[in-house]
Write an enzyme that holds these catalytic residues in place. Structure first.
Site, PDB file in Angstrom:
ATOM      1  N   ASN A  68      49.746   3.724  83.654  1.00  0.00           N
ATOM      2  CA  ASN A  68      49.575   4.623  84.819  1.00  0.00           C
ATOM      3  C   ASN A  68      50.422   5.955  84.572  1.00  0.00           C
ATOM      4  O   ASN A  68      50.209   6.874  85.593  1.00  0.00           O
ATOM      5  CB  ASN A  68      50.193   4.001  86.359  1.00  0.00           C
TER       6      ASN A  68
ATOM      7  N   LYS B 146      39.065  -4.706  82.340  1.00  0.00           N
ATOM      8  CA  LYS B 146      38.967  -4.220  83.496  1.00  0.00           C
ATOM      9  C   LYS B 146      37.617  -3.995  83.893  1.00  0.00           C
ATOM     10  O   LYS B 146      37.005  -3.406  82.933  1.00  0.00           O
ATOM     11  CB  LYS B 146      39.713  -3.376  84.056  1.00  0.00           C
TER      12      LYS B 146
ATOM     13  N   HIS C 279      45.239  11.106  90.122  1.00  0.00           N
ATOM     14  CA  HIS C 279      44.486  10.472  91.243  1.00  0.00           C
ATOM     15  C   HIS C 279      44.574  11.270  92.635  1.00  0.00           C
ATOM     16  O   HIS C 279      43.445  11.522  93.254  1.00  0.00           O
ATOM     17  CB  HIS C 279      44.901   9.165  91.732  1.00  0.00           C
TER      18      HIS C 279
ATOM     19  N   ARG D  90      52.076  -3.431  82.248  1.00  0.00           N
ATOM     20  CA  ARG D  90      50.850  -2.828  82.188  1.00  0.00           C
ATOM     21  C   ARG D  90      50.796  -1.305  82.906  1.00  0.00           C
ATOM     22  O   ARG D  90      50.026  -0.397  82.891  1.00  0.00           O
ATOM     23  CB  ARG D  90      49.735  -3.673  82.476  1.00  0.00           C
TER      24      ARG D  90
ATOM     25  N   LYS E 280      47.387   0.494  73.277  1.00  0.00           N
ATOM     26  CA  LYS E 280      46.984  -0.153  74.655  1.00  0.00           C
ATOM     27  C   LYS E 280      46.812  -1.812  74.739  1.00  0.00           C
ATOM     28  O   LYS E 280      47.054  -2.256  75.552  1.00  0.00           O
ATOM     29  CB  LYS E 280      45.588   0.633  75.255  1.00  0.00           C
TER      30      LYS E 280
ATOM     31  N   HIS F 191      49.125   9.245  86.308  1.00  0.00           N
ATOM     32  CA  HIS F 191      47.887   8.995  87.094  1.00  0.00           C
ATOM     33  C   HIS F 191      48.023   9.136  88.357  1.00  0.00           C
ATOM     34  O   HIS F 191      47.254   9.018  89.211  1.00  0.00           O
ATOM     35  CB  HIS F 191      47.265   7.841  86.651  1.00  0.00           C
TER      36      HIS F 191
ATOM     37  N   GLU G 109      44.066  10.861  77.679  1.00  0.00           N
ATOM     38  CA  GLU G 109      44.727   9.528  77.643  1.00  0.00           C
ATOM     39  C   GLU G 109      45.249   8.995  76.540  1.00  0.00           C
ATOM     40  O   GLU G 109      46.202   8.422  76.643  1.00  0.00           O
ATOM     41  CB  GLU G 109      43.216   8.610  77.964  1.00  0.00           C
TER      42      GLU G 109
ATOM     43  N   ARG H 272      27.809 -17.009  86.172  1.00  0.00           N
ATOM     44  CA  ARG H 272      29.277 -17.269  86.066  1.00  0.00           C
ATOM     45  C   ARG H 272      29.861 -16.451  84.667  1.00  0.00           C
ATOM     46  O   ARG H 272      30.931 -17.283  84.606  1.00  0.00           O
ATOM     47  CB  ARG H 272      29.451 -18.648  86.485  1.00  0.00           C
TER      48      ARG H 272
ATOM     49  N   HIS I 132      38.246  14.011  85.791  1.00  0.00           N
ATOM     50  CA  HIS I 132      39.262  13.216  85.583  1.00  0.00           C
ATOM     51  C   HIS I 132      40.336  13.711  84.485  1.00  0.00           C
ATOM     52  O   HIS I 132      41.425  13.440  84.711  1.00  0.00           O
ATOM     53  CB  HIS I 132      38.642  11.931  85.031  1.00  0.00           C
TER      54      HIS I 132
ATOM     55  N   GLU J 191      48.167  -6.865  84.864  1.00  0.00           N
ATOM     56  CA  GLU J 191      49.147  -5.709  85.559  1.00  0.00           C
ATOM     57  C   GLU J 191      50.128  -6.145  86.886  1.00  0.00           C
ATOM     58  O   GLU J 191      49.947  -5.827  87.880  1.00  0.00           O
ATOM     59  CB  GLU J 191      48.110  -4.743  86.192  1.00  0.00           C
TER      60      GLU J 191
HETATM   61  N1  LIG Z   1      38.261  -0.499  82.853  1.00  0.00           N
HETATM   62  C1  LIG Z   1      39.415   0.467  82.678  1.00  0.00           C
HETATM   63  O1  LIG Z   1      40.246  -0.050  82.102  1.00  0.00           O
HETATM   64  C2  LIG Z   1      38.919   1.861  82.957  1.00  0.00           C
HETATM   65  C3  LIG Z   1      39.913   2.905  82.222  1.00  0.00           C
HETATM   66  C4  LIG Z   1      39.836   4.181  82.403  1.00  0.00           C
HETATM   67  C5  LIG Z   1      38.561   4.578  82.999  1.00  0.00           C
HETATM   68  N2  LIG Z   1      37.654   3.792  83.548  1.00  0.00           N
HETATM   69  C6  LIG Z   1      36.471   4.154  84.252  1.00  0.00           C
HETATM   70  O2  LIG Z   1      35.538   4.915  83.350  1.00  0.00           O
HETATM   71  C7  LIG Z   1      34.955   5.801  83.980  1.00  0.00           C
HETATM   72  C8  LIG Z   1      34.940   7.223  83.453  1.00  0.00           C
HETATM   73  O3  LIG Z   1      34.409   7.004  82.064  1.00  0.00           O
HETATM   74  P1  LIG Z   1      33.796   8.226  81.312  1.00  0.00           P
HETATM   75  O4  LIG Z   1      34.606   9.621  81.381  1.00  0.00           O
HETATM   76  O5  LIG Z   1      33.561   7.763  80.122  1.00  0.00           O
HETATM   77  O6  LIG Z   1      32.350   8.403  82.108  1.00  0.00           O
HETATM   78  P2  LIG Z   1      30.917   8.183  82.141  1.00  0.00           P
HETATM   79  O7  LIG Z   1      30.726   6.768  81.743  1.00  0.00           O
HETATM   80  O8  LIG Z   1      30.266   8.802  83.134  1.00  0.00           O
HETATM   81  O9  LIG Z   1      30.417   9.352  80.761  1.00  0.00           O
HETATM   82  C9  LIG Z   1      30.570  10.701  81.124  1.00  0.00           C
HETATM   83  C10 LIG Z   1      29.268  11.261  80.857  1.00  0.00           C
HETATM   84  O10 LIG Z   1      29.073  11.405  79.426  1.00  0.00           O
HETATM   85  C11 LIG Z   1      27.763  11.011  78.893  1.00  0.00           C
HETATM   86  N3  LIG Z   1      27.760  10.487  77.858  1.00  0.00           N
HETATM   87  C12 LIG Z   1      28.517   9.302  77.362  1.00  0.00           C
HETATM   88  N4  LIG Z   1      28.377   9.252  76.057  1.00  0.00           N
HETATM   89  C13 LIG Z   1      27.973  10.119  75.667  1.00  0.00           C
HETATM   90  C14 LIG Z   1      27.564  10.797  74.226  1.00  0.00           C
HETATM   91  N5  LIG Z   1      27.932  10.265  73.174  1.00  0.00           N
HETATM   92  N6  LIG Z   1      26.980  11.806  74.113  1.00  0.00           N
HETATM   93  C15 LIG Z   1      26.519  12.595  75.078  1.00  0.00           C
HETATM   94  N7  LIG Z   1      26.696  12.051  76.415  1.00  0.00           N
HETATM   95  C16 LIG Z   1      27.371  11.210  76.765  1.00  0.00           C
HETATM   96  C17 LIG Z   1      27.351  10.030  80.318  1.00  0.00           C
HETATM   97  O11 LIG Z   1      25.930   9.886  80.140  1.00  0.00           O
HETATM   98  C18 LIG Z   1      28.043  10.762  81.480  1.00  0.00           C
HETATM   99  O12 LIG Z   1      27.230  11.737  81.943  1.00  0.00           O
HETATM  100  C19 LIG Z   1      35.383   5.986  85.567  1.00  0.00           C
HETATM  101  O13 LIG Z   1      34.579   5.241  86.200  1.00  0.00           O
HETATM  102  C20 LIG Z   1      36.657   5.162  85.464  1.00  0.00           C
HETATM  103  O14 LIG Z   1      37.074   4.378  86.436  1.00  0.00           O
HETATM  104  C21 LIG Z   1      37.915   2.461  83.390  1.00  0.00           C
END
Ligand SMILES: NC(=O)c1ccc[n+]([C@@H]2O[C@H](COP(=O)([O-])OP(=O)(O)OC[C@H]3O[C@@H](n4cnc5c(N)ncnc54)[C@H](O)[C@@H]3O)[C@@H](O)[C@H]2O)c1
Length: 352
Positions: A232, A130, A239, A228, A214, A235, A172, A108, A251, A224
């Site tokens: 977006n 999130k 999207h 918040r 942020k 976005h 971003e 939990r 992205h 949100e």
């Molecule tokens: N929770 C939130 O508020 C929030 C906000 C924005 C995005 N997200 C989520 O984040 C995700 C995208 O995140 P991302 O772009 O970091 O993707 P990701 O976690 O898939 O990382 C991208 C790639 O980079 C590689 N990688 C990571 N760190 C590395 C490093 N230091 N050196 C070499 N390779 C590395 C990973 O293995 C992966 O292949 C999506 O699922 C999105 O929905 C969440």
């Protein structure tokens, strides 16, 4: 605790020791990040007296699922990880969302420490609490709000990150600056070349400023319900570009296009100056974003996809749009209704 800077991860074991008397941690990481940066963190935690386990899963968005979460839960059970343990999410946004969700439901809820390793995760995914996984029908459909106990944005891990992944993070940062921080926007304009070269000091400044901005927005509106939504910006179109391309457009590239389209939309909808919209496009390009329209992408499919955006109320398309650089509408709901024709025009304008 939010720590930003080269070597920030080295502070994690000491900080955690003070908060976690049981000294029991599980590091969750994708296989790529585990190989590059996992060992150093695990060794430093063990040296600080932590019982430390490392759980990995295949890298990539396709791992952000209920199935992978269930597999990780089975491993936590097999390792007899109790309610006194904490999880450390070492990786990009996929790891942060997945491990955060896992932590929020294990017994939990156990604490999660976010150790983001992509620029995007440092400035966006790791901040705000999130968590969640994707369903085949939609991204992030199942999840929770689970604020991290601490965040460690160690810019030295970015040296292994591919350029295309850096671009997502820069988009971003430009977004948060254009939406809420004019002085950050101007600082980015004058330091774009250093940032693009990966200068650690410049990255540290930009990351710290984006996180602070942020966090300030999220603190006022964690769930949100209103403000918040300014996060977006760009976005709605982004999207739609991702969806219409069948997720072939990344992205970061989608957000860059989305920011340009929506800032142009704002010139009509909110009186956002056209010169500011041009500055947003120039800054994105200076940071390495490509604003060329992906050749195989059909603009009318993008407009169609925007109609299905989750922020829409009934049939109207609503976008969070700035009124000036660094300033969104002051009202509690910062989104404005956009006539579909205007959206189509803004998307078509990206083609030239
Ligand atoms: N929770 C939130 O508020 C929030 C906000 C924005 C995005 N997200 C989520 O984040 C995700 C995208 O995140 P991302 O772009 O970091 O993707 P990701 O976690 O898939 O990382 C991208 C790639 O980079 C590689 N990688 C990571 N760190 C590395 C490093 N230091 N050196 C070499 N390779 C590395 C990973 O293995 C992966 O292949 C999506 O699922 C999105 O929905 C969440």
């Amino acid at each position: 605790v939010v720590r930003v800077g080269p070597g920030a991860l080295r502070l994690l074991p000491g900080d955690l020791a003070a908060r976690l008397p049981e000294r029991d941690v599980v590091v969750v990481s994708d296989a790529t990040v585990a190989r590059l940066h996992g060992r150093a963190l695990v060794l430093s935690l063990r040296a600080a007296g932590f019982r430390t386990r490392l759980l990995t899963f295949p890298a990539g968005e396709r791992s952000k699922t209920r199935t992978v979460k269930a597999r990780l839960e089975d491993r936590l059970l097999a390792l007899a990880v109790g309610r006194d343990a904490a999880l450390v999410a070492l990786g990009g946004g996929v790891t942060g969302d997945l491990a955060g969700f896992l932590a929020s439901t294990w017994h939990r809820g156990v604490p999660v420490v976010q150790a983001p390793t992509t620029l995007l995760a440092m400035v966006d995914a790791a901040i705000g609490g999130k968590t969640g996984v994707n369903l085949p029908a939609a991204k992030n459909l199942v999840g929770t709000f689970h604020q991290p106990a601490a965040v460690y944005a160690d810019v030295s891990v970015l040296s292994t990150l591919p350029r295309s992944e850096m671009a997502s993070g820069f988009a971003e940062i430009v977004k948060i600056a254009a939406a809420a921080d004019r002085s950050l926007f101007e600082w980015l304009e004058s330091h774009a070349a250093e940032l693009r070269r990966g200068n650690a000091r410049a990255l540290e400044h930009a990351i710290a400023a984006a996180i602070a901005r942020k966090a300030a927005v999220v603190t006022r509106d964690e769930r949100e319900t209103g403000r918040r939504a300014i996060l977006n910006l760009g976005h709605t179109v982004a999207h739609a570009v991702e969806a219409a391309s069948g997720w072939r457009v990344g992205h970061g590239a989608a957000v860059a296009l989305g920011l340009v389209a929506e800032c142009r939309l704002a010139t009509r909808a909110t009186g956002f100056p056209a010169s500011s919209a041009s500055r947003v496009a120039r800054l994105l390009e200076a940071l390495g974003a490509s604003l060329a329209w992906p050749r195989s992408l059909d603009p009318s499919r993008v407009a169609e996809a925007a109609r299905h955006d989750k922020k829409n109320r009934r049939e109207t398309i609503r976008c969070a749009l700035p009124v000036a650089l660094g300033r969104m509408p002051a009202s509690s709901d910062p989104t404005v209704a956009i006539p579909e024709k205007d959206l189509r025009d803004a998307i078509r304008a990206l083609l030239v």
